[in-house]
Design a protein around this motif. Structure first.
Motif, short mmCIF file in Angstrom:
data_model
loop_
_atom_site.label_atom_id
_atom_site.label_comp_id
_atom_site.label_asym_id
_atom_site.label_seq_id
_atom_site.Cartn_x
_atom_site.Cartn_y
_atom_site.Cartn_z
N ALA A 127 55.56 9.12 67.93
CA ALA A 127 56.90 8.60 68.24
C ALA A 127 57.98 9.50 67.65
N MET A 128 57.87 10.80 67.94
CA MET A 128 58.85 11.78 67.46
C MET A 128 59.45 12.52 68.64
N PRO A 129 60.73 12.85 68.59
CA PRO A 129 61.26 13.75 69.61
C PRO A 129 60.59 15.12 69.51
N LEU A 130 60.19 15.67 70.64
CA LEU A 130 59.63 17.02 70.69
C LEU A 130 60.79 17.98 70.89
N VAL A 131 60.98 18.92 69.97
CA VAL A 131 62.15 19.78 70.03
C VAL A 131 61.72 21.24 69.93
N GLU A 132 62.55 22.11 70.46
CA GLU A 132 62.42 23.54 70.26
C GLU A 132 63.54 24.00 69.32
N GLY A 133 63.43 25.23 68.86
CA GLY A 133 64.42 25.73 67.91
C GLY A 133 65.84 25.62 68.41
N SER A 134 66.03 25.84 69.71
CA SER A 134 67.38 25.79 70.28
C SER A 134 67.96 24.38 70.31
N ASP A 135 67.11 23.36 70.11
CA ASP A 135 67.60 21.98 70.08
C ASP A 135 68.21 21.61 68.74
N LEU A 136 67.98 22.44 67.72
CA LEU A 136 68.44 22.14 66.37
C LEU A 136 69.53 23.11 65.94
N THR A 137 70.38 22.64 65.07
CA THR A 137 71.42 23.50 64.50
C THR A 137 71.63 23.09 63.05
N VAL A 138 72.07 24.03 62.23
CA VAL A 138 72.32 23.76 60.82
C VAL A 138 73.81 23.85 60.56
N ARG A 139 74.37 22.80 60.02
CA ARG A 139 75.78 22.75 59.65
C ARG A 139 75.89 22.32 58.18
N GLN A 140 76.48 23.17 57.36
CA GLN A 140 76.67 22.86 55.95
C GLN A 140 75.35 22.44 55.29
N SER A 141 74.32 23.24 55.53
CA SER A 141 72.98 23.06 54.92
C SER A 141 72.29 21.78 55.36
#
Length: 851
Positions: free
Chosen positions: A276-290
């Motif tokens: 029951a987890m979203p399947l994501v690729e690197g482009s689906d994630l972003t880092v803002r202020q750590s």
């Protein structure tokens, strides 16, 4: 002669071990009779004396009583389930199509519970030890200072990540999931061949194997009291949720995949669904202020934990491998700040070297104060002078392996080298001793594999991968695992990349005990959701294009069928419907002006370039694979059927009759896919983008096709209007209403203005405007205005113009311009949706939501 007598005696002993099989039929029904006797190897079913191991007796009795036809039937059931479930394993290759069905043997491997307890205890201890080694290597480095580990073995490893030095993961846990590849020697004892500490693969395949093989032998699965695997996956969920750094809110845990070209991508999809987890690729994630965020349709949502299936150095292109297009820029910064749990911790791949094995016994004594329970295969790291000397001396009886994964060469068996080869290998090792490991050549145990062509079992080398997960109470070992057997009888290396076959692993004769279920936060009324709050933009985009390609395939198939059927029916006569069909094919690039229509259109079915039908089918399948976790099992079977249809299109020219049969079959499959979309899927935002894609594609295609028809004399002829009704799948509706041949005014009303016709243009516009409103878009991108313009079309004016043939073409041309404007509006909408929802170039990507 003696060998023959021994073989016959063992065969008789095997028969005596099978109670309940009539004496006169044993030899005839024994599917194991042809197994070779190899006294220097452990056989999973038979003892060296030819007796059946006690824990195999029930299963062996069933198999021995089977005919080859009955065994083949069970094997075909397993193969069919693998195909229906779409289980694949991708092979790294230069070939275009590298995916193949997962290979699963129908007969499981059995291990008694008492033996498994010893295995589990050794694996749990080893996992604990390796976690402590990681904590030391990225912390005080006492093992290096005490001389218990050579610095070259650590710092020379490409997965020792210097930027992770001093990093403390949440809870102080570096390893969350551990796997070990085990080999059983001739004495029946197990040893570790390899440790998997970076992103262990295969546990999803193990669960899928269980669900399939249990269906092939349901009577024995219950009778043998096989331990369930579900508790292991529940424990993994609980561990990630418990350690995720949250501020009291429910944790968002995602599974990070490299994408569909990874060899185990099926498993990533399967695990994401099971956990029951979203399947994501690197482009689906972003880092803002750590802090790591997931890009969703509703903005950025904080990610608390990442179960990664991405190698260490690919995870962050900013601080690790700069050429990685798979990672998340800034991920290491977030890990260093402690705002996200990464399982396993970055840098854990440093333990994946056989060079470590020889040092583990002393390290266990130092860190745990106890002996190592699960031994490794005898291993010599050649970077040490005494080990180098012994390895060179015993080279003919050892296996030479690379010390580090970055070295690209296959294991070399000393026994396979001649005198010159041994001399050359010794020179290579002497030049760079630290780069080589010598390991004992242990003859793997033998497991039975059914050979369909021969109608019998053969024996193959077998190894087993087992898994452990960290829990609050220590390490929990999965009661089972992934048994793998060699693809060929004489093969000594067990590898799925080399054609290996998997087996389910049954831990038997363990009365079911009450297990503690993980504590789950109760959900109340305030927690109810009607939309997926974590829908990644990439998933929405692929749903959008899945809808577009599905409709495009349907449109092109109908167009090609209409053209080819008319080529057959008119037999040289003039037919305005044929001419407008061919003209539309030319407009879409399916036909050139000078082409032979019959030859080119049948050949175009098999072409995979450009906007061909086969190319669109390939794109449809690709998009579906990207959103597989969003599709039901039945929906995916429809996709598999489409893939099989595409595979039938071999390069070359098909006969017109065969082409029409293929197109009819393809349209049936596409209709099934459309039916699943309408009746099988929850109508949330991911579904809405799927339907927006379908409506948009249909709008553009029909508007363009009708416009081209209106600019030709075929617009007022029966055959041209018949063609349009066929293309718009509205023939039955028209005939049931009018009981008349096709005429311009009612045809245009049905296909342009009837809000109840799902193929009418106004229906597409209504649905598009409604869907945009439902996804929360406050703009309609001009669709409402152009919809109103179409709705005010007065067919009475057109009817009056029909009284003046000279004026009619001008009136039809005005209508054609409106239709072209509608098609252009559809194209503009596609671009706007891409910018707003998929590329996030406007304000919708700015809000961040912590939940």
């Amino acid at each position: 002669m003696n060998d023959v007598l021994i073989h016959h005696a063992r065969a008789l002993a095997r028969q005596r071990a099978r109670p309940g099989v009539p004496e006169t039929t044993r030899a005839m029904t024994d599917l194991f009779a042809a197994l070779p006797d190899e006294p220097d190897r452990y056989h999973e079913i038979f003892t060296a004396e030819g007796e059946v191991h006690p824990h195999w007796r029930d299963f062996h009795a069933l198999l021995a009583a089977m005919t080859p036809e009955q065994m083949q039937h069970r094997t075909e059931l397993v193969e069919r389930l693998v195909q229906e479930n779409g289980i694949t394993y991708n092979i790294y290759s230069t070939a275009t199509d590298t995916s193949r069905p997962w290979r699963l043997g129908s007969v499981p491997n059995l291990i008694p519970a008492a033996e498994w307890q010893e295995i589990a205890a050794g694996i749990a201890q080893r996992a604990d030890l390796l976690n402590r080694v990681l904590a030391d290597l990225y912390g005080p480095q006492t093992l290096l200072a005490e001389g218990l580990l050579p610095p070259e073995l650590v710092f020379g490893h490409n997965n020792f990540l210097w930027p992770c030095r001093g990093m403390q993961p949440p809870g102080g846990l570096f390893l969350h999931v551990y796997a070990a590849d085990l080999a059983r020697g001739p004495d029946g004892h197990w040893s570790v061949m390899a440790d998997r500490t970076q992103a262990p693969s295969g546990m999803g395949y193990a669960l899928e194997n269980r669900q399939i093989v249990a269906r092939a032998f349901p009577e024995l699965y219950k009778q043998l009291q096989v331990q369930s695997l579900t508790g292991f996956f529940q424990a993994l969920q609980q561990t990630l949720a418990r350690l995720a750094p949250t501020r009291g809110e429910p944790p968002l845990i995602v599974l990070l995949t490299p994408g569909r070209y990874n060899e185990t991508y099926f498993e990533h999809v399967y695990l994401a669904r099971q956990l029951a987890m979203p399947l994501v690729e690197g482009s689906d994630l972003t880092v803002r202020q750590s802090v790591v965020y997931l890009k969703t349709l509703n903005g950025l949502k904080r990610v608390h934990a990442i179960l990664r299936r991405l190698d260490d150095d690919f995870c962050d292109p900013l601080e690790l491998r700069s050429d990685s297009a798979l990672g998340v820029p800034g991920l290491l910064e977030a890990a260093r700040a402690g705002t996200v749990l990464i399982a396993n911790a970055l840098g854990s791949g440093v333990l994946e070297t056989p060079g470590l094995h020889g040092f583990l016994p002393r390290i266990a004594e130092f860190l745990l104060g106890e002996a190592l329970e699960m031994p490794s295969l005898d291993t010599w790291w050649c970077g040490e002078a005494p080990a180098l000397e012994e390895a060179l001396e015993r080279l003919p009886e050892l296996v030479i392996k690379p010390t580090f994964p970055s070295q690209r060469f296959d294991p070399v068996f000393g026994k396979s080298l001649d005198k010159a080869g041994l001399a050359e290998m010794r020179r290579r090792i002497a030049r760079r001793p630290y780069a080589y490991v010598a390991q004992e050549l242990k003859k793997l145990s033998l497991a039975p594999v059914w050979q369909s062509r021969e109608g019998r079992f053969t024996a193959r080398s077998a190894a087993m991968r087992v898994y452990a997960v960290a829990t609050e109470k220590g390490w929990l070992v999965m009661p089972g695992g992934l048994t793998r057997v060699a693809g060929k009888e004489a093969q000594e290396v067990v590898s799925m990349q080399r054609g290996g076959i998997s087996k389910d692993t049954w831990v038997c004769f363990s009365p079911s005990t009450r297990r503690e279920t993980p504590a789950v936060r109760p959900l109340g009324v305030s927690d109810l959701l009607r939309q997926d709050p974590y829908l990644p933009s990439r998933v929405a985009e692929n749903m959008f294009w899945l809808g577009r390609y599905a409709e495009r395939c349907d449109n092109n198939a109908r167009l090609l069928r209409s053209a080819l059927s008319r080529l057959v029916e008119v037999a040289g006569d003039d037919d305005s419907g044929l001419e407008v069909a061919l003209d539309t094919c030319r407009f879409l690039g399916l036909l050139e002006e000078d082409d032979d229509p019959a030859l080119k259109l049948t050949a175009s079915l098999c072409e995979s370039e450009g906007g061909s039908l086969r190319g669109s089918l390939g794109s449809l399948i690709w998009c579906a694979s990207q959103v597989r976790s969003r599709l039901s099992h039945e929906n995916w079977i429809a996709i598999v059927d489409l893939e099989q249809e595409a595979d039938r299109l071999q390069p070359g020219v098909m006969a017109i009759g065969d082409s029409l049969v293929f197109l009819d079959r393809l349209l049936m499959s596409l209709s099934s896919l459309a039916g699943f979309a309408m009746d099988d899927m929850t109508q949330d935002n991911s579904w809405r983008f799927l339907m927006i894609g379908r409506r948009l594609e249909r709008l553009q295609f029909l508007a363009s096709a009708i416009a081209r028809l209106l600019e030709t004399p075929a617009a007022t002829g029966r055959t041209g209007l018949d063609w349009l009704l066929e293309l718009a799948d509205s023939t039955i509706t028209y005939r049931s209403r009018y009981l008349s041949t096709a005429q311009l005014i009612p045809v245009l009303d049905l296909i342009l203005l009837d809000p109840a016709n799902p193929h009418a243009l106004i229906y597409q516009l209504d649905k598009l405007v409604s869907s945009l409103r439902q996804v929360g878009d406050d703009e309609d991108y001009g669709l409402a205005a152009i919809r109103d313009q179409l709705a005010t079309l007065d067919l009475g004016v057109l009817e009056s113009e029909m009284q003046y043939p000279a004026r009619l073409p001008k009136a039809l041309a005005i209508l054609a311009r409106l239709l072209r404007d509608i098609a252009a509006a559809g194209l503009g909408l596609s671009d706007q949706l891409t910018l707003r929802y998929f590329a996030h170039v406007d304000s919708i990507s700015q809000p961040t939501v912590s939940t």
